[in-house]
Design an enzyme around this catalytic site. Structure first.
Site, short mmCIF file in Angstrom:
data_model
loop_
_atom_site.label_atom_id
_atom_site.label_comp_id
_atom_site.label_asym_id
_atom_site.label_seq_id
_atom_site.Cartn_x
_atom_site.Cartn_y
_atom_site.Cartn_z
N LYS A 29 -31.66 42.15 -35.38
CA LYS A 29 -32.48 43.37 -35.02
C LYS A 29 -31.58 44.34 -34.40
O LYS A 29 -31.89 45.73 -34.60
CB LYS A 29 -33.78 43.02 -34.14
N THR A 30 -30.80 44.14 -33.38
CA THR A 30 -29.82 44.98 -32.86
C THR A 30 -28.85 45.91 -33.83
O THR A 30 -28.77 46.88 -33.62
CB THR A 30 -29.02 44.56 -31.86
N ASP A 212 -36.69 49.02 -28.93
CA ASP A 212 -36.24 47.55 -29.05
C ASP A 212 -37.29 46.86 -28.19
O ASP A 212 -37.78 46.86 -27.38
CB ASP A 212 -34.74 47.28 -28.70
N GLU A 213 -37.37 45.38 -28.63
CA GLU A 213 -38.26 44.65 -28.00
C GLU A 213 -39.61 45.02 -27.60
O GLU A 213 -40.17 44.84 -26.48
CB GLU A 213 -37.52 44.00 -26.65
N GLN A 243 -42.09 36.14 -29.77
CA GLN A 243 -41.38 35.97 -28.40
C GLN A 243 -41.94 36.93 -27.14
O GLN A 243 -41.30 37.18 -26.41
CB GLN A 243 -39.77 36.52 -28.67
N ARG A 595 -32.94 29.62 -28.89
CA ARG A 595 -31.71 29.95 -28.27
C ARG A 595 -30.34 29.05 -28.85
O ARG A 595 -29.33 29.56 -28.74
CB ARG A 595 -31.60 29.59 -26.79
#
Length: 659
Positions: A29-30, A212-213, A243, A595
């Site tokens: 996504k970044t 973002d997020e 998330q 993770r």
């Protein structure tokens, strides 16, 4: 753009209108956000000052800005905003706060100073000061929900007390010309609601907004997004409903659904290819999270192969759990010749770290615990920042109370109580009240107070008229801070604390000399205060094992993850009772699973000490939601009763031998 997959490319190329990029864990996504910024500025010829990208941590903002700068070398990027939500709010308030009847040079109170202020207000009203933290949390929740003091209400006792104290607290902040962290979002929304000129100016400035997020945004942040978008609706929201794990601090997972309701022309692009984890890890994650309801369905997949089966360690108790995990970590490190930084031990609650710390120390394994004491929470750092706050805003009562007797000047609590009483009677700050002619104090105390006030006035004048950094560098020497540290403790501890202070001053020097950095002391201080409240931990690239809560591990990844204490009442947490709370706990487990890149080990204990008693916890219900074929249970108690033929077959399976 060559490295983008088709879905990422589509998200980058959709320039106009509202877009939700549903980005699964590890889906890049970044990369999408940074490439879209580059596409807007370089390919679409959008002036950089009209582009704004916001995220939730300083670290993420720095990384994003660095990637954009690398991709746009030679292209004008002056005015591009890449920051946290709170830094964006600070930029707005820095220009507009006079419209809200605040003075320039306002202070930002951190969590501790805010709590101190609330305790004082509760004492003044004969309230229960021991409820200060709970009331602070509820006021924060009101603000995160976008509620002004006159709008806050609650049916329960603590909520009602918080709603009653909220307007009093805001008046006290305003009297000190101060704001708290939540105000950095709430006050701009209040401004844009009431002031059309300011609203139109910022809507013209920010024509393309990337968030973002997005799933971590709260009600006030959503309001701010809506105000900034105006009629253009050029929004790119990147997030993952699976998330969303921060409802306890105000995040509203339903903000994803509100987008679909508020923007009928919303486009949705799913990023489902995972570039982090192997197939079995994603099989476990997909199966687990499928038990939660979804507005937008997605399923992660990977081209990295099936990978290792998930191990589940069934341990006797927490000590055995820690020993088994550390032994497994050391065996794996020896076999792979890997580094300690490749391993993480994740858990639901902070208290679970203790046996693992003991086991790691016994095995001489270096480690760090995420969420430890922040650099900005150290007493010497808070002391120095209190002085800087007073140099900018002498009406900052919380800073005054910290600085006036650090180092000690013979100003006792009785003196401060009298000063506070006079200040309250006359609606003055503590600093203003100390100059009142009829302030009745013993000569020694009054002299000490006014000497401090005169030094502060002289230093403020020096900061305004001379070079800033030399003036700030001399503060610790002028107040005798090193001698104070030596008197407070042993020489080595004093030297460490003095070094921390010098590191902060060097940091301020670097900030002030950056090309686009803050120039005035007020700007520098506000930047530092945002670091203090948002940067819980500096980047640490040492070769150490990381111990972390699941919440603190979000956004990180490790080749090998040990996710421990996967039991009822730990994960899901015993305070999780409603279906919504269980769903969030499941999302937290999902975050932990994703993770891991190559190897995931889960652990449970058959006995655990809790509140001084031994209990026999049940394995987490979430383990039953993971397909059995991707898990290998090791050390289960029932295997003690396995018949000899089955035991031999099990042994052959472990050894990889034939019949």
């Amino acid at each position: 753009m060559a490295e983008l997959n088709p879905q990422q490319m589509a998200a980058v190329h959709q320039v106009h209108g509202p877009l939700l990029v549903l980005a699964g864990a590890g889906s890049g996504k970044t990369r999408v956000i940074t490439r879209k910024i580059v596409h807007l500025i370089r390919d679409q010829q959008v002036d950089a000052r009209h582009v704004c990208a916001v995220t939730f941590t300083n670290k993420a903002a720095r990384e994003m800005k660095t990637r954009v700068a690398e991709a746009l070398q030679g292209v004008q990027t002056r005015g591009l905003m890449v920051s946290t939500f709170h830094h964006l709010g600070l930029q707005i308030l820095r220009q507009e706060i006079h419209r809200l009847d605040y003075r320039p040079g306002f202070s930002i109170l951190d969590h501790g100073d805010s709590l101190t202020l609330i305790r004082g207000l509760l004492r003044d009203s004969q309230g229960a000061a021991d409820l200060a933290e709970a009331i602070q949390g509820r006021i924060s929740r009101f603000k995160n929900d976008g509620l002004l003091p006159e709008e806050a209400a609650s049916d329960d006792r603590i909520g009602a007390q918080a709603a009653a104290l909220y307007p009093v607290y805001q008046r006290a902040l305003h009297a000190c010309n101060a704001v708290d962290l939540d105000d950095l979002i709430l006050l701009p929304t209040r401004l844009f609601h009431a002031d059309e000129e300011a609203r139109l100016r910022w809507q013209e400035r920010i024509r393309y907004l990337l968030v973002d997020e997005y799933q971590d945004s709260n009600g006030a942040q959503y309001r701010l997004i809506r105000w900034l978008l105006g009629s253009r609706h050029n929004l790119t929201a990147v997030g993952d409903d699976d998330q969303s794990i921060y409802s306890w601090r105000g995040a509203a997972a339903d903000n994803l659904y509100r987008l679909a309701q508020d923007f009928p022309d919303l486009q949705v692009i799913k990023l489902e290819q995972n570039y982090r984890s192997t197939g079995r890890i994603l099989t476990a994650a997909n199966a687990l999270i499928a038990h939660n309801p979804h507005l937008f369905e997605k399923r992660l997949w990977s081209s990295m192969g099936e990978g290792h089966i998930l191990r589940v360690l069934s341990c006797a108790d927490e000590s055995d759990e820690a020993e088994q995990v550390v032994n497994a970590l050391l065996r794996d490190r020896f076999q792979r010749q890997s580094e300690f930084r490749d391993y993480a031990i994740l858990y639901r609650s902070n208290h679970q770290s203790r046996p693992f710390e003991a086991a790691l120390r016994a095995a001489h394994v270096p480690y760090i615990v995420s969420g430890g004491l922040s650099f900005f929470e150290r007493a010497e750092i808070k002391d120095y920042l209190a002085y800087l706050r007073l140099l900018v805003n002498p009406d900052d009562d919380q800073a005054f109370l910290r600085a006036v007797n650090t180092p000690r000047r013979g100003v006792g609590s009785a003196t401060l109580e009298r000063l506070g009483t006079l200040a309250k009677e006359r609606n003055l700050s503590l600093f203003a009240a100390l100059w009142e002619e009829d302030l009745e104090l013993p000569d020694k105390a009054l002299t000490a107070l006014r000497d401090f006030g005169q030094w502060l006035n002289a230093k403020t004048d020096e900061v305004a008229k001379t070079e800033l950094i030399p003036a700030l560098r001399s503060v610790p020497e002028e107040i005798g801070y090193l001698e104070y540290l030596r008197n407070e403790g042993e020489e080595k501890a004093a030297a460490r604390r003095w070094e921390n202070l010098q590191e902060l001053i060097a940091w301020i020097d670097r900030l002030a000399t950056q090309e686009d950095g803050p120039q005035t002391l007020a700007e520098i201080l506000n930047r530092l205060m945002l670091f203090a409240v948002l940067e819980r931990e500096e980047d640490d690239d040492r070769d150490v094992v990381r111990l972390s809560t699941l919440h603190a591990a979000k956004g990180l990844e490790f080749p090998q993850v040990f996710l421990v204490g996967v039991e009822e009442e730990l994960l899901p947490h015993r305070n999780s009772e409603t279906p919504e709370q269980i769903e969030e706990e499941r999302r937290l487990f999902y975050v932990g699973i994703t993770r891991a890149r190559f190897q995931l080990t889960l652990s449970t204990a058959r006995k655990r000490r809790r509140y001084g008693e031994d209990i026999a916890p049940e394995p987490s219900r979430f383990l039953q939601e993971i397909p059995k074929e991707v898990m290998d249970w090791q050390g289960k108690a029932e295997e003690k009763d396995m018949d000899p033929a089955a035991a031999c077959a099990r042994l052959r399976e472990i050894l990889g031998t034939g019949a």
